[in-house]
Enzyme design. Sequence first.
Site, short mmCIF file in Angstrom:
data_model
loop_
_atom_site.label_atom_id
_atom_site.label_comp_id
_atom_site.label_asym_id
_atom_site.label_seq_id
_atom_site.Cartn_x
_atom_site.Cartn_y
_atom_site.Cartn_z
N PHE A 182 5.22 2.78 0.65
CA PHE A 182 6.60 2.62 1.07
C PHE A 182 7.16 3.98 1.46
O PHE A 182 6.84 5.00 0.83
CB PHE A 182 7.46 2.04 -0.05
CG PHE A 182 7.21 0.59 -0.34
CD1 PHE A 182 7.60 -0.39 0.55
CD2 PHE A 182 6.58 0.22 -1.51
CE1 PHE A 182 7.36 -1.72 0.29
CE2 PHE A 182 6.34 -1.11 -1.79
CZ PHE A 182 6.73 -2.09 -0.89
N SER A 183 7.99 4.00 2.45
CA SER A 183 8.79 5.17 2.78
C SER A 183 10.15 4.67 3.24
O SER A 183 10.39 3.45 3.34
CB SER A 183 8.13 6.00 3.90
OG SER A 183 8.29 5.36 5.16
N ASN A 184 11.04 5.58 3.51
CA ASN A 184 12.37 5.19 3.97
C ASN A 184 12.31 4.46 5.30
O ASN A 184 13.26 3.76 5.66
CB ASN A 184 13.26 6.44 4.08
CG ASN A 184 14.72 6.09 4.13
OD1 ASN A 184 15.14 5.01 3.71
ND2 ASN A 184 15.52 6.99 4.66
N VAL A 197 3.95 -0.51 4.19
CA VAL A 197 2.62 -0.78 4.70
C VAL A 197 1.96 -1.73 3.71
O VAL A 197 1.98 -1.47 2.51
CB VAL A 197 1.79 0.50 4.87
CG1 VAL A 197 0.41 0.17 5.43
CG2 VAL A 197 2.51 1.50 5.77
N LYS A 223 2.27 -3.17 9.19
CA LYS A 223 3.22 -2.06 9.08
C LYS A 223 4.61 -2.55 9.45
O LYS A 223 4.78 -3.29 10.43
CB LYS A 223 2.81 -0.90 9.98
CG LYS A 223 1.43 -0.34 9.67
CD LYS A 223 1.11 0.89 10.50
CE LYS A 223 1.93 2.09 10.05
NZ LYS A 223 1.47 3.34 10.70
N GLY A 229 10.03 2.11 6.06
CA GLY A 229 9.47 0.78 5.93
C GLY A 229 8.29 0.77 4.98
O GLY A 229 8.08 1.70 4.21
N LEU A 276 0.81 -1.21 0.00
CA LEU A 276 0.00 0.00 0.00
C LEU A 276 0.84 1.26 0.00
O LEU A 276 0.44 2.29 -0.55
CB LEU A 276 -0.92 0.02 1.22
CG LEU A 276 -1.88 -1.18 1.35
CD1 LEU A 276 -2.69 -1.07 2.64
CD2 LEU A 276 -2.80 -1.24 0.14
N ASP A 292 -1.27 13.64 14.53
CA ASP A 292 -1.08 13.75 13.08
C ASP A 292 -2.43 13.65 12.37
O ASP A 292 -2.62 12.85 11.46
CB ASP A 292 -0.13 12.65 12.60
CG ASP A 292 0.39 12.90 11.18
OD1 ASP A 292 0.28 14.05 10.71
OD2 ASP A 292 0.90 11.97 10.55
#
Length: 852
Positions: free
Chosen positions: A235-237, A241, A256, A239, A233, A367
């Site tokens: 991606f980021s630096n 999802v 996650k 990790g 679903l 957030d």
Amino acid sequence: MLHYLPYCRPGGLFYDRPAADEGSPAAAFGRSLAALPEGWRRRSDSDWTAVLPPAVELPRQGWKIHVSATLQNAEAVLETVWNHCVPRRVTFKYIRDTQVLFRRNSKYGDRSASGKFITVYPVDEAQLATLLHELGGLLDGSAGPYILSDLRWRAGCPLYVRYGAFVEQTVRDEAGHLVHCVTDPDGNLVPDHRGPGFRPPAWAPLPDCLTDSLAAREAGRLRDFPFRATRALHFSNGGGVYEAVDTRDEHTVLLKEARPLAGLDDTGADAVARLEREHWALRRLAGLSRTPRLVDYRIGNEHYFLAREFVPGTPLAQEIEKRNPLLAAGPDLPAADAAYARWALHILDEVEAGIREMHERGIVFGDLHPSNVLVRDNGGIAFIDYEASSNTADDAGQPIGAPGFRAPSGYRGTAVDRYALGCLRLALFVPLTVLVPWSPRKVDQFIEVARGHFPLPDDFADRVRADLGPCADAEVPGGCPPERSWAPDTRPDELPGMGRSIADGILACATPDREDRLYPGDIQQFRTPDGGLTFAYGAAGVLWALAEAGTPAPARHTDWLLRAARRMTEPRPGLYDGLAGVAYALDRLDRTDEALELLGRVDDAALDAADATLYRGLPGIGLTLAHLATRTGDRALLDAAAGIADRLVDAARGPAPSGRPRPGLLHGHTGAALFLLRLYEETGDAKLLHHAVEALRQDMADIGHPARPCGDEAPWRSPLLAAGSAGLGMVLHDALVHRPDPELAAARDAIRDVTKPRFVQHAGLFHGRAGLVLALAHMRDGDPEADAALRRHSAAFAWHSHLLDGRPAFFGDHALRLSTDLATGAAGVLLAGCAAADGSVGLPFLRPGTED
């Protein structure tokens, strides 16, 4: 939007080169190390410092070693590598300062580059093996983020290996972006894979010294892990999802993943720390209907994993975009506005109740924004992503936050959530809250817009202001005093009469002492070669727009453009991104000789490599040649333009280019149609008109016109200039002068209708309201609603404005900073004001407006 954040310097008014690119002596690595021996060289660029021994000849590519490090141990790791490699005459490079290392390891950093602190270049595989064993012994146990693109040398050791280029080798892809390459055994340049996975070329056998490392990698894959990912679903630096299946009961879960020491936020916390916060929050909020149920939390292969209930639903951001009638291209329908207001107020009640429940349990969400709220099928909501949560008793600040919803510094504890709720109240009706911190008057302005379009409760404004709190004291970028968006003596619907004030504001922002840019603009000034002088984002387009609007810039600014053009080493040839655009601007500035000299640098090799788009390819070059032929009477220039037309016609007969079509003026067939049409007008060659119309029909097909069964969702209904139908409508309008055709006219009329929306996200020419104004002004002949729509657009530019020293300035794309360039900023708005006044000013080669 996220890739814009590094270009938003704290306190800056405009997008600028990341601070790390300029370096900071106090943050530089290696300052305390011993001096290099005689003959050695140290060379730095924006990210790296290379340490180069004398008389060492490296291969062009091979197996190289990456050393990982954290901000805390980087200096010590560098000292160890330095002291080992320098006596052995080994070439290496290192990240030059702490700012660059933080950026590369941050949450929004490049996943494939994260963790890479030092690169060591062995001359052969024997030296590779020796260095791995020796450095491995020295650095064993040193912490560092896992480098996803590489093979780890040994567990617990920060050494990683990959095959790649030692000497930079690049080519440009179809989109004009530089691609790093290696040379295959046949001598061909092929992409150097730098993605988040170890994938050496098939023709590069693994050295013997890495056999055990590869076996350990295979053995270390997740075993006895009860979740099977079915869909990625996000991606980021930090990790990934995933939608996953819990193999123990076959239920769908949300999984996650968090990478240790990577994905740093502004406080320095890594992805694991944030996932642990989410784990804590979900446990504490267990049983609440708006909080997903926690399923599992565990470590697997060094990464951390959290599984929670998978909540069916749609992100609130998508629901707003789909439902809000202010964002639709259709007419103002009071019934639709009322129905949406009822739904939006219900959602706000749900969100407010959910935030209140969290606070009662001692949790600050931290957030809140529309992408972190899911709308369930039953009309309820669920909150997702609790990584920024905190204990209400801690009265903590906000570690991360989405632009437009992040509280000003000084807001702590529950006030963080209340501020975001106030922004959400506005965003459901007028999604421009990213501008709220620039001036308290923006709040009043957007409340007025919301109440003018929707039937809202009498206490709506009071509730928004109560949630936002003392935002009048919020810091404004650059320290600008809170000011109204327009001068007190100027009504916002008088944009056409504000040209001189806008132009003076552009000139006041000029930075002629800088070499990289003259007028501040979009981040493409720094991300693309020569971006600071191009027609789209740089000085050429701004100087041209100023001249068109009757406010020529000082000669010093024209001289800046000439000097910058002469410094270009490998210039692109195109109209909006290269030589043709600079030449076109110089001719408008009465520097025709210099324009011809510059255009003469476009040789056959450049034409062979150019694509068929107006933005960067053959049509823009051909249009500029034909224009200068008319200006100078040089028949050879017109012959050269005709040769380009032949190239385009031949290309149209060949196979379609690979990839998804991008129809429209800048990147589709419409740009070629514009060139062929103008050349037809110059030469009278009927074949050119035929091919122009065929190119327009191709874009009509690609853009989905006439409407397909999807109805209002048809792509052609996006009226933006760079990624939609506005430019197609303009060229259709011009073509109809020479080729009356009911189908073309129907397409033009349909496109003209969708250039009248009530809401546009941005102000600029390529992706915003200015492009719609230019298109509508060009096509308005005989449309009884066009003038009213142009007045409405003119008034709405106030939404996107900020006053600087008494002059209106305009926000660039994503509205995080101001911009003056043609594509995204004030220069495009300046053209729009002139076009709305009398239609005599427009895009290059599309002016003045024509009568059908």
